[in-house]
Design an enzyme around this catalytic site. Sequence first.
Site, PDB file in Angstrom:
ATOM      1  N   CYS A 219      23.960 -14.831 -54.678  1.00 18.23           N
ATOM      2  CA  CYS A 219      22.732 -14.919 -53.880  1.00 18.23           C
ATOM      3  C   CYS A 219      22.465 -16.362 -53.477  1.00 18.23           C
ATOM      4  CB  CYS A 219      21.530 -14.406 -54.679  1.00 18.23           C
ATOM      5  SG  CYS A 219      21.693 -12.728 -55.316  1.00 18.23           S
ATOM      6  N   ASP A 220      21.646 -16.514 -52.462  1.00 19.99           N
ATOM      7  CA  ASP A 220      21.137 -17.828 -52.096  1.00 19.99           C
ATOM      8  C   ASP A 220      19.729 -17.660 -51.551  1.00 19.99           C
ATOM      9  OD1 ASP A 220      21.845 -20.822 -51.572  1.00 19.99           O
ATOM     10  OD2 ASP A 220      20.797 -20.137 -49.776  1.00 19.99           O
TER      11      ASP A 220
END
EC number: 3.6.1.9
Length: 213
Positions: A78-79
């Site tokens: 994720c970011d």
Amino acid sequence: MTRLVLGSASAGRLKVLRQAGIDPLVAASGVDEDLVTAGLGSDTSPRDVVSTLARAKATQVAAALSHAVADDCVVISCDSQLSIDGRLYGKPQSVANARQQWQSMAGRAGQLYTGHCVIRLLNNETTYSVDETSMTTICFGNPSAEDLEAYLACGESLQVAGGFTLDGLGGWFIDAVYGDPSTVVGIGLPLTRSLLSRAGLSIAAMWAANPVI
């Protein structure tokens, strides 16, 4: 038994998964986020920025897995980035940057975008991959100068997107959240469930293969 690999060193994301009954393998990507972002055009949308970063992380983690793990696993990376008035705020990295971010955020609402990328590996081959972005609106409070300096001094804000946490000391300065709270911590459970389902994996199977002991 399909192992879930969290392609992130984020303590918040690990905490979310463990509280939801999954104890993943953890493999940080080491992706240079600034380098990846620099390769994108200035008109790239926040959704596309975080999606690109999440995919870069997941791809790097998947490529580095041992044959034993890659025989049957799913990688999720994720970011997260906070957007206010079209400007993206990532990890402040310094107290000065965090202070500047909070001066821009206080008393205002921002959109937190979190890109998720899932890569399914079976017999050491990628059989499926997908990425998608979730968005949550956050209303920030107005911490006093004393409270803000104390918060900045604790160091919590330096390595998290937007310079704040919902599940830590920063939670005192969040007035409202509209959307999925787990996304604010760094990994959205509803979206992750959907992406895993598209990869042919149920949450029940993930619980069984990755139990929290």
